[in-house]
Design an enzyme around this catalytic site. Structure first.
Site, mmCIF file in Angstrom:
data_model
loop_
_atom_site.group_PDB
_atom_site.id
_atom_site.type_symbol
_atom_site.label_atom_id
_atom_site.label_comp_id
_atom_site.label_asym_id
_atom_site.label_seq_id
_atom_site.Cartn_x
_atom_site.Cartn_y
_atom_site.Cartn_z
ATOM 1 N N ASP A 17 -5.513 2.794 -5.075
ATOM 2 C CA ASP A 17 -4.369 3.537 -4.718
ATOM 3 C C ASP A 17 -4.712 5.058 -5.064
ATOM 4 O O ASP A 17 -5.437 5.454 -5.875
ATOM 5 C CB ASP A 17 -3.090 3.147 -5.734
ATOM 6 C CG ASP A 17 -1.889 4.254 -5.451
ATOM 7 O OD1 ASP A 17 -1.394 4.275 -4.460
ATOM 8 O OD2 ASP A 17 -1.120 4.374 -6.786
ATOM 9 N N ASP B 28 -1.186 2.223 -10.167
ATOM 10 C CA ASP B 28 -0.297 2.081 -11.355
ATOM 11 C C ASP B 28 1.080 1.719 -11.045
ATOM 12 O O ASP B 28 1.890 1.591 -12.045
ATOM 13 C CB ASP B 28 -0.185 3.640 -11.480
ATOM 14 C CG ASP B 28 0.612 4.555 -10.569
ATOM 15 O OD1 ASP B 28 1.490 4.961 -10.808
ATOM 16 O OD2 ASP B 28 0.103 4.140 -9.312
ATOM 17 N N ASP C 276 -2.274 8.193 -5.509
ATOM 18 C CA ASP C 276 -1.629 8.933 -6.498
ATOM 19 C C ASP C 276 -1.152 8.539 -7.935
ATOM 20 O O ASP C 276 -1.018 7.063 -7.981
ATOM 21 C CB ASP C 276 -0.049 9.429 -5.719
ATOM 22 C CG ASP C 276 -0.055 10.083 -4.731
ATOM 23 O OD1 ASP C 276 -1.154 10.856 -4.298
ATOM 24 O OD2 ASP C 276 0.832 10.354 -3.934
#
Length: 270
Positions: free
Chosen positions: A18, A191, A20
């Site tokens: 991922d 996250d 960001d």
């Protein structure tokens, strides 16, 4: 690899990251917004009305209905923009994103490369950002959201999956099929609980600075939890304080490119 997680396995596999708040600190959309506003490319009034819902969608995830609504509004807003204008933002945007790549992520990418494993960014961010950023970092490729282009302009229609939630899995499966990766031997890093489909799709999911929902899920399922350098919170505060600007930046999410037909073989085939 005691510093983070053990990178093992044999056979063809990949590592999917991922973007960001995982590979980089903060939001790529926020960085794009600053530059887009600076050059007057995206009219503020078209995005401010959606800023609140867009920020919530990006930072905290969304239901299927909400993400579908945000996607439609974003695509509608960029309809008619010229692809070359958005690509031109990379000269300013990419160096800023590279500066924000977490040092731990850089070392982890190197571990995967040494293990002979291909590496990809998987993000709802536009393909214009994701692909060149991945290559600048020495990764195999980038999987971002692409929008259909006709006569050099965006039509407002997707040209592939919206790379969020299950859309990330669809894109990963296409890449895995083309490259003969075994997802059961592959890795994924994120996250956010919004990426649970992506994490569940591989045999080696890793939670990076996880939000509370993802942390609970990771602990219940025995997934590794790693902590990268903590720049995220300060960046998040700046993003929320500029909520209207962040809303503009999120408008860049669905600005993908019609590069699927032109990408080098072995990464993604349309």
């Amino acid at each position: 690899m005691t510093e983070y997680v053990t990178v093992t396995g044999s056979g063809p596999s990949a590592a999917f990251f991922d973007l960001d708040r995982t590979l980089i600190s903060g939001s790529s959309a926020f960085t794009l917004a600053i530059q887009a506003r600076k050059v007057g490319l995206i009219p503020t009034h078209e995005f401010v009305r959606d800023a609140g819902s867009a920020v919530a969608f990006k930072l905290f995830g969304a239901s299927d209905d909400t993400s579908d609504e945000v996607r439609k509004r974003i695509l509608g807003a960029v309809t008619g923009l010229r692809q070359v204008e958005l690509q031109g933002l990379n000269a300013e945007v990419l160096p800023r994103l590279i500066q924000r790549v977490r040092p731990e992520a850089k070392r982890l990418l190197e571990r995967h490369r040494r293990a002979g494993r291909d590496t990809f960014i998987v993000s709802a961010a536009p393909q214009e950002i994701v692909e060149p950023l991945a290559h600048a970092l020495g990764m195999t490729g980038g999987i971002g959201t692409r929008s259909r282009v006709e006569d050099g302009k965006y039509t407002g229609e997707l040209d592939g999956p919206f790379c969020y939630g299950e859309g990330k899995v669809e894109a990963m499966q296409a890449v895995a099929s083309w490259n003969s990766y075994d997802l059961a031997q592959s890795y994924a890093y994120s996250d956010s609980a919004s990426d649970l489909p992506m994490l569940d799709a591989v045999g080696h999911p890793v939670a990076v600075n996880p939000d509370s929902k993802l942390e609970r899920h990771a602990r219940r399922n025995g997934w590794p939890i790693v902590i990268f350098s903590q720049r995220t919170k300060s960046v998040l505060r700046r993003t929320l304080s500029g909520v209207a600007t962040a809303g503009i930046g999120i408008g860049g999410f669905a600005i993908g490119t019609q590069v699927g037909r032109k990408r080098r073989s072995g990464v993604f085939r349309r």
